[in-house]
Design a protein around this motif. Structure first.
Motif, mmCIF file in Angstrom:
data_model
loop_
_atom_site.group_PDB
_atom_site.id
_atom_site.type_symbol
_atom_site.label_atom_id
_atom_site.label_comp_id
_atom_site.label_asym_id
_atom_site.label_seq_id
_atom_site.Cartn_x
_atom_site.Cartn_y
_atom_site.Cartn_z
ATOM 1 N N SER A 1 31.152 -22.595 -48.737
ATOM 2 C CA SER A 1 30.412 -23.158 -47.742
ATOM 3 C C SER A 1 30.614 -22.821 -46.763
ATOM 4 N N CYS A 2 31.508 -21.496 -46.775
ATOM 5 C CA CYS A 2 32.009 -22.173 -44.735
ATOM 6 C C CYS A 2 30.674 -20.792 -43.986
ATOM 7 N N MET A 3 29.838 -20.035 -44.846
ATOM 8 C CA MET A 3 28.716 -19.581 -44.387
ATOM 9 C C MET A 3 27.840 -19.448 -43.333
ATOM 10 N N ASN A 4 27.122 -21.199 -44.184
ATOM 11 C CA ASN A 4 25.761 -21.451 -43.575
ATOM 12 C C ASN A 4 25.006 -21.080 -44.048
ATOM 13 N N TYR A 5 24.502 -20.500 -44.769
ATOM 14 C CA TYR A 5 23.339 -19.114 -44.615
ATOM 15 C C TYR A 5 22.254 -19.435 -44.501
ATOM 16 N N GLN A 6 21.304 -19.006 -43.213
ATOM 17 C CA GLN A 6 20.031 -19.733 -42.828
ATOM 18 C C GLN A 6 18.939 -18.820 -42.595
ATOM 19 N N VAL A 7 17.744 -18.805 -42.947
ATOM 20 C CA VAL A 7 16.375 -18.404 -42.226
ATOM 21 C C VAL A 7 16.078 -19.305 -41.728
ATOM 22 N N VAL A 8 16.354 -18.789 -40.282
ATOM 23 C CA VAL A 8 15.775 -19.371 -38.592
ATOM 24 C C VAL A 8 14.978 -19.405 -37.596
ATOM 25 N N GLY A 9 13.926 -18.035 -38.010
ATOM 26 C CA GLY A 9 13.022 -17.561 -37.500
ATOM 27 C C GLY A 9 12.626 -16.580 -37.580
ATOM 28 N N VAL A 10 12.041 -15.689 -36.357
ATOM 29 C CA VAL A 10 11.265 -14.517 -36.988
ATOM 30 C C VAL A 10 11.084 -13.757 -35.443
ATOM 31 N N CYS A 11 11.177 -12.573 -36.022
ATOM 32 C CA CYS A 11 11.529 -11.641 -34.088
ATOM 33 C C CYS A 11 10.211 -10.463 -34.324
ATOM 34 N N PHE A 12 10.154 -10.468 -33.142
ATOM 35 C CA PHE A 12 9.099 -9.361 -33.076
ATOM 36 C C PHE A 12 9.501 -8.019 -32.234
ATOM 37 N N TRP A 13 9.035 -6.766 -33.176
ATOM 38 C CA TRP A 13 9.336 -5.475 -31.983
ATOM 39 C C TRP A 13 7.886 -4.494 -32.314
ATOM 40 N N LEU A 14 8.112 -3.773 -31.350
ATOM 41 C CA LEU A 14 7.553 -2.496 -30.594
ATOM 42 C C LEU A 14 7.315 -0.823 -31.373
ATOM 43 N N LYS A 15 7.168 -0.550 -32.545
ATOM 44 C CA LYS A 15 7.655 -0.067 -32.581
ATOM 45 C C LYS A 15 6.010 1.141 -32.589
ATOM 46 N N CYS A 16 6.651 2.505 -31.810
ATOM 47 C CA CYS A 16 6.094 3.082 -30.975
ATOM 48 C C CYS A 16 6.089 4.491 -32.060
ATOM 49 N N THR A 17 4.835 5.210 -32.401
ATOM 50 C CA THR A 17 4.500 7.641 -32.801
ATOM 51 C C THR A 17 3.944 7.974 -31.387
ATOM 52 N N TYR A 18 3.371 9.239 -32.020
ATOM 53 C CA TYR A 18 2.826 10.032 -31.236
ATOM 54 C C TYR A 18 1.851 9.605 -30.982
ATOM 55 N N TRP A 19 1.226 8.411 -32.116
ATOM 56 C CA TRP A 19 -0.493 8.075 -32.227
ATOM 57 C C TRP A 19 -0.889 6.566 -31.655
ATOM 58 N N LYS A 20 0.139 6.049 -32.188
ATOM 59 C CA LYS A 20 -0.398 4.742 -31.554
ATOM 60 C C LYS A 20 1.097 3.616 -31.835
ATOM 61 N N CYS A 21 0.898 2.304 -30.720
ATOM 62 C CA CYS A 21 2.260 1.580 -30.815
ATOM 63 C C CYS A 21 1.524 0.112 -31.587
ATOM 64 N N SER A 22 3.182 -0.275 -32.570
ATOM 65 C CA SER A 22 2.470 -1.173 -33.125
ATOM 66 C C SER A 22 3.578 -3.006 -32.962
ATOM 67 N N VAL A 23 2.925 -4.013 -33.003
ATOM 68 C CA VAL A 23 4.367 -4.521 -33.095
ATOM 69 C C VAL A 23 4.522 -4.837 -35.169
ATOM 70 N N LYS A 24 6.292 -5.036 -35.315
ATOM 71 C CA LYS A 24 6.471 -5.373 -36.157
ATOM 72 C C LYS A 24 6.816 -6.610 -36.546
ATOM 73 N N THR A 25 7.087 -7.094 -37.447
ATOM 74 C CA THR A 25 8.434 -9.072 -37.364
ATOM 75 C C THR A 25 9.621 -8.082 -38.488
ATOM 76 N N SER A 26 10.340 -8.963 -38.088
ATOM 77 C CA SER A 26 11.225 -9.250 -39.355
ATOM 78 C C SER A 26 12.208 -10.276 -39.196
ATOM 79 N N THR A 27 12.566 -10.593 -40.386
ATOM 80 C CA THR A 27 13.386 -12.732 -40.156
ATOM 81 C C THR A 27 14.638 -12.615 -39.210
ATOM 82 N N LYS A 28 14.715 -13.639 -38.844
ATOM 83 C CA LYS A 28 16.021 -14.079 -38.240
ATOM 84 C C LYS A 28 17.019 -14.682 -39.127
#
Length: 324
Positions: A48-75
């Motif tokens: 039980s040492c790991m104590n794994y938890q999902v605690v939030g969300v992260c926001f990323w700016l992803k840009c290509t040649y055509w556009k930029c968008s905001v992506k999310t990932s689990t923290k």
């Protein structure tokens, strides 16, 4: 420049021992007091040492040649076994058989014998070696479901033989306020005092061998989790980066939010705790080593999120993490 030389010296030490690591027969359970890489790595599984938890969300700016968008990932947040800390009385007497030669030349330790029953003085050698289970977690971490450890398996981060002056003589820390002020920086709970953190040397005023070993292990964790200490060591410290990684804070005795210990030798436990790890009336007879040598895995908390873009914009937490 000095830190680079120490790092190169450590690298030489571990390379010189790399061949025996692969030639040594492996087992998944400790035999007596002895442990090896397979024993240690397997001990991270069912506990039980790991104590794994999902605690939030992260926001990323992803840009290509055509556009930029905001992506999310689990923290996520969880504890990682960074190093194996061993304490023992005699040179080459580490429970971890594969790395016994790394601390070669350490001063011989001392403990209570019939001829020394009048003293409470105990001396222990000590070491902190990268936990081999980190390789397993790093492989899983590439998928984004676990965080990456800042340590490397089998690499020495502290060897008392190299830290001779401070470890054997307690200099200059014996003159620090933490060493001379009663009740300051102590390993204790419910009136049960195990020992002082300072001076962070191999000498402990403690007749109980398990408690003395635990105090020494706590001192080693205290040293390696901080920068700029007057010891020869390789620090386990990284500043928080802006790429969705949050590293552990400094180890603080008695605080389970900063660290946890998992005993590996003389017996392997499937749970973690902090010192003192029993009631005031506990004799710890089931944890005493007949060879007066002990090993623990030091677990520390991490938080991270999978990279989804070129720029990390920030994060939102709904559960407070131990790295904050």
């Amino acid at each position: 420049m000095f830190s680079k030389k120490i790092h190169h010296f450590y690298s030489y030490l571990i390379l010189s021992c790399s061949l025996p690591l692969y030639l040594t027969p492996s087992t998944t359970q400790a035999i007596g007091n002895e442990i090896n890489g397979a024993t240690i790595a397997s001990a991270i599984g069912d506990n039980s040492c790991m104590n794994y938890q999902v605690v939030g969300v992260c926001f990323w700016l992803k840009c290509t040649y055509w556009k930029c968008s905001v992506k999310t990932s689990t923290k996520i947040s969880h504890f990682i076994p960074e190093v194996v800390v061993s304490t023992y009385n005699h040179d080459n007497h580490s429970p971890w058989t594969e790395v016994q030669q790394l601390n070669k030349g350490a001063m011989g330790g001392q403990h209570q014998t019939p001829s020394k029953m009048y003293t409470q003085y105990t001396f222990k050698n000590g070491e902190a070696i990268g936990h081999p289970g980190g390789f397993v977690l790093q492989a899983i971490g590439s998928s984004g479901y676990t965080c990456e450890s800042q340590t490397t398996g089998y690499v020495p981060y502290f060897l008392s033989s190299l830290d001779f002056f401070a470890w054997n003589l307690g200099m200059p820390e014996m003159f620090y306020p933490e060493s001379t002020t009663p009740t300051m920086r102590e390993v204790k709970a419910n009136g049960d005092l195990w020992g002082n953190i300072y001076p962070r040397s191999g000498s402990v005023t403690q007749t109980h061998d398990y408690k003395a070993a635990a105090v020494v292990a706590q001192r080693i964790a205290d040293i390696i989790s901080r920068n700029g200490q007057l010891h020869i060591y390789y620090p386990l410290t990284k500043k928080n980066s802006r790429d969705g990684k949050w590293y552990p804070k400094e180890v603080e005795e008695g605080n389970k939010k900063t660290h946890r210990w998992q005993m590996l030798s003389p017996k392997t436990e499937n749970s973690c705790s902090i010192f003192p790890d029993g009631g005031a009336s506990s004799t710890y007879s089931d944890k005493l080593s007949s060879k007066e040598n002990y090993s623990w895995a030091l677990w520390r908390p991490y938080a991270c999120c999978k990279k989804r873009g070129q720029v990390f914009l920030g994060n939102t937490d709904w559960i407070s993490t131990h790295t904050q």
